[in-house]
Every structure is written in C-alpha cells, then in structure tokens.
Design a protein around this motif. Structure first.
Motif, short mmCIF file in Angstrom:
data_model
loop_
_atom_site.label_atom_id
_atom_site.label_comp_id
_atom_site.label_asym_id
_atom_site.label_seq_id
_atom_site.Cartn_x
_atom_site.Cartn_y
_atom_site.Cartn_z
N GLY A 77 0.09 -8.61 -15.69
CA GLY A 77 0.82 -9.73 -15.09
C GLY A 77 0.41 -9.94 -13.64
O GLY A 77 1.25 -10.24 -12.79
N GLY A 78 -0.89 -9.73 -13.34
CA GLY A 78 -1.38 -9.97 -11.99
C GLY A 78 -0.92 -8.95 -10.96
O GLY A 78 -1.12 -9.13 -9.76
N LYS A 79 -0.36 -7.85 -11.46
CA LYS A 79 0.16 -6.82 -10.54
C LYS A 79 -0.65 -5.52 -10.71
O LYS A 79 -0.94 -5.13 -11.85
N HIS A 80 -0.98 -4.86 -9.60
CA HIS A 80 -1.70 -3.59 -9.65
C HIS A 80 -0.86 -2.55 -10.37
O HIS A 80 0.33 -2.41 -10.10
N LEU A 81 -1.49 -1.83 -11.27
CA LEU A 81 -0.79 -0.79 -12.03
C LEU A 81 -1.40 0.59 -11.77
O LEU A 81 -0.70 1.56 -11.48
N LEU A 116 -1.13 3.54 -19.60
CA LEU A 116 -0.75 2.65 -20.71
C LEU A 116 0.75 2.68 -20.97
O LEU A 116 1.30 1.77 -21.59
N GLU A 117 1.43 3.69 -20.42
CA GLU A 117 2.88 3.81 -20.68
C GLU A 117 3.63 2.66 -20.03
O GLU A 117 4.72 2.30 -20.44
N GLU A 118 2.99 2.08 -19.01
CA GLU A 118 3.70 1.02 -18.27
C GLU A 118 3.24 -0.36 -18.71
O GLU A 118 3.51 -1.34 -18.04
N VAL A 119 2.47 -0.43 -19.81
CA VAL A 119 1.88 -1.73 -20.17
C VAL A 119 2.73 -2.47 -21.19
O VAL A 119 2.90 -3.67 -21.12
N GLY A 120 3.29 -1.76 -22.14
CA GLY A 120 4.05 -2.48 -23.17
C GLY A 120 3.13 -3.43 -23.92
O GLY A 120 1.96 -3.13 -24.11
N THR A 133 -0.62 -8.12 -21.34
CA THR A 133 -2.08 -8.06 -21.31
C THR A 133 -2.58 -7.26 -20.12
O THR A 133 -2.21 -7.54 -18.98
N LEU A 134 -3.41 -6.27 -20.40
CA LEU A 134 -4.03 -5.47 -19.34
C LEU A 134 -5.31 -6.19 -18.92
O LEU A 134 -6.05 -6.70 -19.78
#
Ligand code: E8B
Length: 232
Positions: A21-25, A43-47, A50-51
């Motif tokens: 979502g356009g945010k650094h992860l 990947l735990e924070e992706v749900g 879209t990465l």
C-alpha cells in the motif's frame, strides 16, 4: 536504524524497500536482476494486499531518477521458516521483470563460503526502519556500522542463552542497532552480504540484546535451487 546516519544517496544501489500500500515494510537486497533476498517474517504483515519492491531509491517520498516500484512475480519464503522463531527466516522475491541495472540499481554479491565472520569485524546495515524507539520513521536511507560479536558471547545467559545457532550471527547493539522496519535488509561485511536482519527480540539499542542476523552462506544452495527451478 538507531544512531545511524543518512547514507550518501544511491551508494547502496542494492538496497530495496518492500512495500505494501505504498508504505515501507521491510528492507531487502537485490542479489540478481530479478531476485531480492529478504526475511520471511516480513510476509506476516502483508495479508492479502499487494507486495511491491521499490528499487533505486534514496528518499521514500521524492521523485528520483532510476527509482521505481516493481511488481512481484513469486514469493519463496524458506520452507522451514515459522512465525514462532528466528529459524530459516529468509524470503526470496522473484520480481515480475528483470530490472535494468544502472548506477542506482545494482545487485549485491552474497557470501557462499560457509565460515563465520570473525568477531570484531566491522559490518554495516542500512534501512528505512525506525530511527528512535518512539517509532520515528526516516524518509531517506540510513546506515550504521556494527561490530560482529562471537556466537559464544552472544549465547551467554545475559544475551541469548544458547539460542544462536550456527545459522545465525550477532552484532553489537549498544545504542547503534537495526530496528523495526530494517528486517530483511543485508548485513554487509567487506562489500559482501553475510547476513539478513532478523527481527529477534524486538528490543533495539540495548547492549544486552545484540542484533541477530540470519547467516547467508548456509542457504546458498537453497537460493540457487530456487533460481534453477523458477519460471523466468
Ligand atoms: C519500542 C519499539 C521499537 C518496539 C518495537 O516495535 N520493536 C520491534 C518490532 C518489530 C521488529 C523489530 C526489530 C527488527 C529488526 C531488528 C531488531 C533488533 N536489532 C528489531 C523491533
């Protein structure tokens, strides 16, 4: 990155930002023109969002030449990675296309020789992770130099009490440290990627909890096997 400094722009052309979502992860390293190495925990924070992978960036927000957001063709978390621990916490990201290399976008070599980096070796880690324990985020890529500490020391009771396997390594964490959002980035020693930032204790900047990094050499064969089997 805590107690680091802004990198000279584009001097680490292998650094990528994994974004949702356009945010650094998370951080990551370009290790071939279609492949990024990062951490499976990211990947735990992706749900089911879209990465995407931001390459060629210094600032996360400003328009920059050679900076672009690339889609993901496939994700290969290490099969033994798990949410419960730091084991095998690696992720290979196949980009949807081969990225053109240029002065701002270059692959980083990774260590294939499976020998411990000697304690005391000065390595560096870069990232767009938080720069203070209050959670302040940087816009521009930060980096910090960190000394490797021996597995023997890192496994003492005051530190990780035997949890550091031969597939993990530690660096000092007194004030200077990797932190939230730096996971997945490369630990670079003498110009070669030796490790990948592991989340570990989620404590940052406390000398009692050294930074934990997944060593890359034990996984060189796994990386090559994924490359050989993947659809181009
Ligand atoms: C007070 C806040 C900073 C607590 C917090 O959110 N910690 C947090 C969360 C997720 C990952 C990490 C983390 C990542 C990479 C490396 C390290 C430690 N070297 C920590 C640290």
């Amino acid at each position: 990155i805590l107690r680091g400094q802004e990198t000279p722009p584009h001097q680490r052309p292998y650094m990528v930002s994994l974004q949702v979502g356009g945010k650094h992860l998370c951080g990551g390293a370009l290790i071939a023109d279609q492949w990024v190495l990062s951490a499976a925990h990211c990947l735990e924070e992706v749900g089911n969002e879209t990465l995407q992978v931001l390459v060629g960036a210094h600032s996360l927000s400003e328009a920059e030449p050679n900076k672009r957001l690339v889609g993901v063709r496939a994700l290969f978390p290490h099969p033994n990675s798990s949410v419960e621990n730091n084991h095998d916490d690696l992720l290979l990201v196949q980009l949807e296309e081969r990225v053109a290399t240029n002065p701002h976008v270059q692959a980083l070599a990774f260590q294939r020789n499976d020998r411990d980096v000697p304690a005391g070796t000065q390595c560096e880690v870069a990232g767009w992770g938080i720069i203070s324990n209050t959670g302040k985020l940087p816009d521009k890529l930060q980096y910090v130099e960190l000394a490797v500490i021996s597995r023997t020391i890192c496994n003492t009771r005051i530190h990780y009490d035997g949890a550091i396997t031969e597939k993990l390594m530690c660096t000092e964490s007194k004030k200077k440290d990797s932190c939230k959002g730096d996971s997945g980035g490369p630990l670079v020693c003498n110009g070669v990627a030796e490790g990948v930032v592991a989340t570990g204790s989620r404590v940052c900047g406390n000398w009692k909890k050294p930074g934990i990094y997944t060593r890359i050499p034990p996984y060189a064969a796994w990386i090559t096997s994924i490359w050989d089997a993947a659809r181009p």
